[in-house]
Scaffold this motif. Structure first.
Motif, PDB file in Angstrom:
ATOM      1  N   HIS A  30      48.775  -4.301 138.142  1.00  0.00           N
ATOM      2  CA  HIS A  30      49.435  -3.635 137.062  1.00  0.00           C
ATOM      3  C   HIS A  30      50.700  -2.753 137.119  1.00  0.00           C
ATOM      4  O   HIS A  30      50.317  -1.731 137.714  1.00  0.00           O
ATOM      5  CB  HIS A  30      48.336  -3.228 136.064  1.00  0.00           C
ATOM      6  CG  HIS A  30      47.106  -3.770 136.345  1.00  0.00           C
ATOM      7  ND1 HIS A  30      46.664  -4.783 135.291  1.00  0.00           N
ATOM      8  CD2 HIS A  30      46.026  -3.748 137.168  1.00  0.00           C
ATOM      9  CE1 HIS A  30      45.286  -5.199 135.767  1.00  0.00           C
ATOM     10  NE2 HIS A  30      44.959  -4.824 136.832  1.00  0.00           N
ATOM     11  N   LEU A  32      52.334   0.043 134.890  1.00  0.00           N
ATOM     12  CA  LEU A  32      52.172   0.530 133.436  1.00  0.00           C
ATOM     13  C   LEU A  32      53.346   1.451 133.348  1.00  0.00           C
ATOM     14  O   LEU A  32      53.876   2.072 134.096  1.00  0.00           O
ATOM     15  CB  LEU A  32      50.948   1.350 133.375  1.00  0.00           C
ATOM     16  CG  LEU A  32      49.746   0.551 133.779  1.00  0.00           C
ATOM     17  CD1 LEU A  32      48.376   1.374 133.689  1.00  0.00           C
ATOM     18  CD2 LEU A  32      49.455  -0.649 133.075  1.00  0.00           C
ATOM     19  N   VAL A 191      45.595   7.412 130.855  1.00  0.00           N
ATOM     20  CA  VAL A 191      45.243   6.041 131.283  1.00  0.00           C
ATOM     21  C   VAL A 191      43.613   6.492 131.352  1.00  0.00           C
ATOM     22  O   VAL A 191      43.003   7.320 131.890  1.00  0.00           O
ATOM     23  CB  VAL A 191      45.670   5.951 132.800  1.00  0.00           C
ATOM     24  CG1 VAL A 191      45.015   4.388 133.280  1.00  0.00           C
ATOM     25  CG2 VAL A 191      47.147   5.481 132.695  1.00  0.00           C
ATOM     26  N   GLU A 217      46.253  -1.862 126.111  1.00  0.00           N
ATOM     27  CA  GLU A 217      47.452  -0.957 125.847  1.00  0.00           C
ATOM     28  C   GLU A 217      47.473  -0.888 124.347  1.00  0.00           C
ATOM     29  O   GLU A 217      47.427  -1.733 123.649  1.00  0.00           O
ATOM     30  CB  GLU A 217      48.891  -1.439 126.331  1.00  0.00           C
ATOM     31  CG  GLU A 217      49.927  -0.527 126.460  1.00  0.00           C
ATOM     32  CD  GLU A 217      50.858  -0.560 124.757  1.00  0.00           C
ATOM     33  OE1 GLU A 217      51.506   0.461 124.518  1.00  0.00           O
ATOM     34  OE2 GLU A 217      50.836  -1.541 124.239  1.00  0.00           O
ATOM     35  N   TYR A 222      46.712   3.607 128.218  1.00  0.00           N
ATOM     36  CA  TYR A 222      46.097   2.345 128.871  1.00  0.00           C
ATOM     37  C   TYR A 222      44.697   2.487 128.880  1.00  0.00           C
ATOM     38  O   TYR A 222      44.391   3.594 129.290  1.00  0.00           O
ATOM     39  CB  TYR A 222      46.978   2.110 129.890  1.00  0.00           C
ATOM     40  CG  TYR A 222      48.299   1.617 129.858  1.00  0.00           C
ATOM     41  CD1 TYR A 222      48.708   0.311 129.645  1.00  0.00           C
ATOM     42  CD2 TYR A 222      49.331   2.586 129.719  1.00  0.00           C
ATOM     43  CE1 TYR A 222      50.089  -0.307 129.375  1.00  0.00           C
ATOM     44  CE2 TYR A 222      50.671   1.997 129.360  1.00  0.00           C
ATOM     45  CZ  TYR A 222      51.118   0.889 129.471  1.00  0.00           C
ATOM     46  OH  TYR A 222      52.366   0.449 129.380  1.00  0.00           O
TER      47      TYR A 222
END
Length: 254
Positions: A30, A32, A191, A217, A222
């Protein structure tokens, strides 16, 4: 009636498939982009939860072949009946990827709280228990904070965020994703990560006890709920592949 002989073959084949499926692992990556200042390098995290009775494979460690700013074990490293030597070997292998930050799950204390703490600390790791730690300093501080599991009766969200400043970039870890809403409403971490649900573990198409794991998201914030790595109750999975995660956090402000 003449086709009933096929039924036990089908059921047996299905169980073999589910057993093999539970031993597979998907390594998800991932990237981000947070609404914070860009750093020279992204913050690199490895996240795995719900190992339970399973062994961390050497093949997986070789496949990853990367060093991380933090290796996060998101709870249920073990459960009752798991040999301490297996737990120690799993932690040893994970520690080769970077410093370990461990969070309690609902099953871990079944093998002894002191045993878990001793193993984590023997490999230089930190046990985050309603507490936080600095992962990186640069243009801003990058912080990780975590709470004890909901089953412990010891969860204290305010204590976990005590050392967090408004200018910090915050990664919040909880074993149970059902804590996400309260953490988001009070502290807006950038996050959030959790496991616990196993993605439902055994799913029939779209149906399962819980939703499949996913990265979500919303307005630059996130949240990750992982399917997890191992199994509980039965060593079977269907429709919720085991997984672990490489996460790279980048800023998008010059």
């Amino acid at each position: 009636m003449k086709y009933l002989w096929f039924l036990p073959l089908f059921v047996g084949g299905l169980f073999l498939y589910m057993f093999a499926y539970a031993k597979a692992t998907k390594l998800k990556e991932h990237n981000l982009f947070l609404h914070v200042k860009k750093e020279e390098k992204p913050l690199r995290l490895f996240f795995v939860s719900d190992i339970h009775r399973r062994k961390i494979s050497e093949a997986l460690i070789k496949q990853i072949n990367e060093k991380f700013d933090a290796v996060i074990i998101g709870g249920d490293l073990a459960e009752k009946g798991v040999p301490l030597k297996r737990i120690e070997e799993n932690v040893r292998r994970l520690s080769s990827l970077g410093k370990i930050y461990y969070i309690w799950g609902n099953n871990d204390r079944e093998v002894g709280e002191a045993n878990i703490k001793g193993i984590i600390q023997s490999f230089g790791g930190d046990v985050l228990e309603n507490s936080s730690a600095v992962l990186k300093t640069g243009k801003q501080r990058w912080m990780i904070c975590a709470v004890d599991d909901t089953s412990s009766g010891n969860l204290n969200l305010d204590q976990a965020f005590t050392s967090i400043q408004s200018s910090d970039i915050t990664i919040f870890i909880t074993h149970s994703p059902f804590v996400f809403k309260k953490a988001k409403n009070r502290y807006q971490p950038h996050v959030m990560m959790a496991g616990h649900t196993h993605g439902g573990q055994i799913r029939l198409g779209p149906f399962g006890m819980f939703k499949k794991g996913r990265m979500m998201e919303e307005e630059g914030y996130y949240s990750l709920i992982s399917n997890g790595y191992g199994t509980s109750m039965v060593p079977l999975r269907l429709g919720a592949r085991p997984e672990c995660h490489i996460i790279r956090l980048n800023g998008n402000i010059e």
